[in-house]
Design an enzyme around this catalytic site. Structure first.
Site, PDB file in Angstrom:
ATOM      1  N   ASP A 199     -47.065 -22.124 -32.205  1.00  0.00           N
ATOM      2  CA  ASP A 199     -47.923 -23.165 -31.633  1.00  0.00           C
ATOM      3  C   ASP A 199     -49.392 -22.935 -31.953  1.00  0.00           C
ATOM      4  O   ASP A 199     -50.181 -23.875 -32.010  1.00  0.00           O
ATOM      5  CB  ASP A 199     -47.715 -23.257 -30.113  1.00  0.00           C
ATOM      6  CG  ASP A 199     -47.799 -21.903 -29.414  1.00  0.00           C
ATOM      7  OD1 ASP A 199     -47.885 -20.867 -30.109  1.00  0.00           O
ATOM      8  OD2 ASP A 199     -47.767 -21.878 -28.171  1.00  0.00           O
ATOM      9  N   HIS A 200     -49.770 -21.675 -32.169  1.00  0.00           N
ATOM     10  CA  HIS A 200     -51.154 -21.311 -32.489  1.00  0.00           C
ATOM     11  C   HIS A 200     -51.178 -19.834 -32.830  1.00  0.00           C
ATOM     12  O   HIS A 200     -50.183 -19.124 -32.654  1.00  0.00           O
ATOM     13  CB  HIS A 200     -52.095 -21.583 -31.303  1.00  0.00           C
ATOM     14  CG  HIS A 200     -51.680 -20.883 -30.048  1.00  0.00           C
ATOM     15  ND1 HIS A 200     -51.893 -19.535 -29.839  1.00  0.00           N
ATOM     16  CD2 HIS A 200     -51.027 -21.322 -28.940  1.00  0.00           C
ATOM     17  CE1 HIS A 200     -51.399 -19.185 -28.664  1.00  0.00           C
ATOM     18  NE2 HIS A 200     -50.854 -20.247 -28.097  1.00  0.00           N
ATOM     19  N   ASP A 248     -48.252 -14.103 -28.005  1.00  0.00           N
ATOM     20  CA  ASP A 248     -49.395 -14.629 -27.260  1.00  0.00           C
ATOM     21  C   ASP A 248     -49.708 -13.795 -26.030  1.00  0.00           C
ATOM     22  O   ASP A 248     -50.846 -13.396 -25.805  1.00  0.00           O
ATOM     23  CB  ASP A 248     -49.122 -16.077 -26.859  1.00  0.00           C
ATOM     24  CG  ASP A 248     -50.364 -16.753 -26.317  1.00  0.00           C
ATOM     25  OD1 ASP A 248     -51.433 -16.610 -26.946  1.00  0.00           O
ATOM     26  OD2 ASP A 248     -50.284 -17.429 -25.282  1.00  0.00           O
ATOM     27  N   LYS A 286     -43.713 -19.270 -20.576  1.00  0.00           N
ATOM     28  CA  LYS A 286     -43.774 -20.410 -21.496  1.00  0.00           C
ATOM     29  C   LYS A 286     -42.719 -21.473 -21.191  1.00  0.00           C
ATOM     30  O   LYS A 286     -42.510 -22.393 -21.986  1.00  0.00           O
ATOM     31  CB  LYS A 286     -43.623 -19.925 -22.948  1.00  0.00           C
ATOM     32  CG  LYS A 286     -44.707 -18.949 -23.383  1.00  0.00           C
ATOM     33  CD  LYS A 286     -46.101 -19.574 -23.419  1.00  0.00           C
ATOM     34  CE  LYS A 286     -47.153 -18.550 -23.797  1.00  0.00           C
ATOM     35  NZ  LYS A 286     -48.516 -19.126 -23.891  1.00  0.00           N
ATOM     36  N   SER A 323     -51.345 -23.187 -26.270  1.00  0.00           N
ATOM     37  CA  SER A 323     -49.915 -23.430 -26.059  1.00  0.00           C
ATOM     38  C   SER A 323     -49.625 -24.832 -25.545  1.00  0.00           C
ATOM     39  O   SER A 323     -48.661 -25.471 -25.969  1.00  0.00           O
ATOM     40  CB  SER A 323     -49.340 -22.388 -25.096  1.00  0.00           C
ATOM     41  OG  SER A 323     -49.472 -21.100 -25.641  1.00  0.00           O
ATOM     42  N   HIS A 356     -52.981 -11.421 -25.785  1.00  0.00           N
ATOM     43  CA  HIS A 356     -54.061 -11.650 -24.818  1.00  0.00           C
ATOM     44  C   HIS A 356     -54.558 -10.359 -24.161  1.00  0.00           C
ATOM     45  O   HIS A 356     -55.647 -10.341 -23.596  1.00  0.00           O
ATOM     46  CB  HIS A 356     -53.596 -12.615 -23.722  1.00  0.00           C
ATOM     47  CG  HIS A 356     -53.703 -14.054 -24.103  1.00  0.00           C
ATOM     48  ND1 HIS A 356     -54.849 -14.613 -24.620  1.00  0.00           N
ATOM     49  CD2 HIS A 356     -52.805 -15.069 -24.026  1.00  0.00           C
ATOM     50  CE1 HIS A 356     -54.649 -15.902 -24.847  1.00  0.00           C
ATOM     51  NE2 HIS A 356     -53.415 -16.201 -24.508  1.00  0.00           N
ATOM     52  N   ARG A 407     -59.917 -14.924 -13.523  1.00  0.00           N
ATOM     53  CA  ARG A 407     -58.805 -15.875 -13.649  1.00  0.00           C
ATOM     54  C   ARG A 407     -57.453 -15.216 -13.360  1.00  0.00           C
ATOM     55  O   ARG A 407     -56.489 -15.907 -13.003  1.00  0.00           O
ATOM     56  CB  ARG A 407     -58.779 -16.500 -15.050  1.00  0.00           C
ATOM     57  CG  ARG A 407     -58.661 -15.506 -16.175  1.00  0.00           C
ATOM     58  CD  ARG A 407     -58.628 -16.159 -17.541  1.00  0.00           C
ATOM     59  NE  ARG A 407     -57.320 -16.718 -17.824  1.00  0.00           N
ATOM     60  CZ  ARG A 407     -57.052 -17.430 -18.912  1.00  0.00           C
ATOM     61  NH1 ARG A 407     -57.997 -17.689 -19.800  1.00  0.00           N
ATOM     62  NH2 ARG A 407     -55.834 -17.887 -19.129  1.00  0.00           N
TER      63      ARG A 407
END
EC number: 5.4.2.12
Length: 514
Positions: free
Chosen positions: A444-445, A403, A336, A64, A407, A187
């Site tokens: 974006d991906h 996204d 985002k 991103s 995930h 994380r």
């Protein structure tokens, strides 16, 4: 009286790639009547958002941050991953002044060098090769106390893939003769970006006090125990790793702490907890007086030495719109928001003149598969109102669902996420039609188009290197094939009748038929 604008909207569907293989492809299996209709009625193609086309190493999946920098700058931007890897290969890294100063200051004070970061080969927020280079450099400069605080991934890598990384670093420290892994934590805790300070505090307390839910004498043992608790890498509970004498390594006055993440958005919160004097996210039991270094620039308000400062990007789309007296809106959810503002503006925090911003809070849930629609309805309400206001020449919007839900690895939730976004696009397109506006729909991906790892059979929670959609809903036009993300900003300028600055090397993809 303000003249009514005919807005051009850029809708960025985060994590929305195109994949021929329909197996476990949430986008293919989602019921998306709006996008199906738009693809049938309007010109469209596929563009690249990964690898060399966005300034990443060949074959490296997009992300991103990289995607939005390329989208907003109109040029291929040499990414931090590539830049730092090149510095290591050229032996410049080991001479980096900020890193050398940190190591030397700790040695001089009789302290330790602490290295923290996402121990991952994912290449999205960090790369373990960079962390290895830092460990080697510290020992080569004479540090005998080198402690690695490993944040575990499982999001940009398979959910249970950290064992090989931890084993490798155990072997590395044995070879170097100094250093060890001092702690591990997922994380989910260490790299939160949504002000969930209860998570970040667990990583902070682990590093500063050795305060942990679990304690082991070996990092791999700690990881295996986490798996027994059904914790994937991302969610591994705070685990302190003791030395041969049963001691934990904690950050002390006079030590150095080097943060090896190169991506800013998930590095900011924990960094502020270490260095901001007026930090109030949570109660800090101890605040060590240490030498803190960030690998790259995380934010303007973070005052710490930076090993690799940001390169200044001039004449991004936002800046060109400002210079031409145009109005613009940036809108997204919390997850985002930084991408449509900070990253889209080439790493600049401050809005441009004529740039408004709307932040919609992402839902407060543990993981977004629990609410796959996220806050898309509220986001669309605000976006439709902005379109109908006819205040803006250009609107940049990001829908995070593909996204953020991709995930999680939850296929059914990802399907629902895609369906929610499709319904929202229908509302946006209708609103634009009423005011004579147009829109470009892209991504974006990739992510949600691959929900299972074909090799391991595990959930596929990472991004992909697939091409992404590019649809123009507007005047009669043709679209060039073979485009990339950096072509989007020049395309927008062409559509609104503005000249493309020399700094933008991208090419317009849409050609209006007169």
């Amino acid at each position: 009286m303000t003249t009514a604008k005919r807005p051009l909207a850029l809708l960025i569907l985060d994590g929305w790639g195109y994949r021929e293989n329909t197996h476990n492809n949430a986008i293919f299996h989602a019921n998306t009547p709006v996008l199906d209709r738009l693809n049938a009625q309007y010109p469209h193609s596929l563009i690249s958002g990964s690898g060399l086309d966005v300034g990443l190493p060949d074959g490296q999946m997009g992300n991103s941050e990289v995607g939005h920098i390329n989208l907003g700058s109109g040029r291929v931007v040499y990414q931090e991953l590539t830049r730092i890897s090149k510095a290591i290969a050229d032996h410049e890294f080991e001479q980096n002044p900020a890193l050398c100063d940190a190591v030397d200051s700790a040695i001089k004070a009789g302290g330790a060098v602490h290295i923290m970061g996402l121990l991952s080969a994912g290449g999205v927020h960090s790369h373990e090769e960079h962390i290895e280079a830092m460990c080697r450099m510290a020992v080569a400069r004479g540090a005998t106390k080198v402690y690695l605080h490993a944040f575990l991934d499982g999001r940009d890598t398979p959910p249970r893939s950290a064992k090989s990384s931890l084993s490798h670093f155990d072997d590395l420290f044995t070879t170097l003769g100094h250093g060890r892994i001092a702690s591990i934590i997922g994380r989910y805790f260490a790299m939160d970006r949504d002000n969930r300070w209860d998570r970040v505090s667990q990583a902070y307390d682990l590093i500063t006090q050795g305060k942990s839910k679990f304690q082991y004498d070996n990092a791999v043992t700690a990881l295996e125990a986490a798996y027994e608790r059904n914790e994937n890498d991302e969610f591994v509970s705070s685990s302190a790793i003791t030395d041969a004498d049963g001691q934990v390594a904690t950050l002390q006055d006079g030590d150095a702490l080097i943060f090896m993440n190169f991506r800013a958005d998930r590095a900011r919160q924990i960094t502020r907890s270490f260095i901001n004097p007026d930090f109030d996210g949570f109660e800090r039991a101890v605040v060590p007086k240490m030498h803190f270094v960030t690998l790259t620039e995380y934010a303007g308000d973070i005052k710490a030495p930076i090993a690799y400062p940001s390169e200044n990007l001039v004449n991004t789309l936002g800046e060109v719109l400002q210079k031409q007296g145009r109005t613009q809106l940036r809108i997204s959810e919390t997850e985002k928001y930084a991408h449509v503002t900070f990253f889209f503006n080439g790493g600049k925090e401050e809005p441009f003149e004529g740039e408004d911003r709307i932040l919609i809070n992402s839902p407060k849930v543990a993981t977004y598969d629990l609410q796959p629609e996220m806050s898309s309805a509220e986001l669309t309400d605000k976006l439709v109102a902005a379109i109908e206001s006819t205040k803006y020449d250009v609107i940049i919007c990001n829908y995070p669902n593909g996204d953020m839900v991709g995930h999680t690895g939850n296929f059914d939730a990802a399907v629902k996420a895609c369906e929610a976004v499709d319904a929202c696009i229908g509302r946006v397109v209708d609103a634009l039609a009423k005011v004579g506006g147009e829109c470009i729909i892209t991504a974006d991906h990739g992510n949600a188009e691959q929900m299972t790892d074909e090799t391991t059979g595990q959930a596929h929670t990472a991004h992909t290197s697939e091409l992404v959609p590019f649809v123009f809903v507007g005047r009669n036009a043709t679209i060039d094939e073979g485009g990339k993300l950096s072509d989007v900003a020049p395309t927008i300028l062409t559509l609104i009748g503005e000249a493309i600055p020399a700094e933008m090397t991208g090419k317009p993809l849409i050609h209006i038929k007169e």
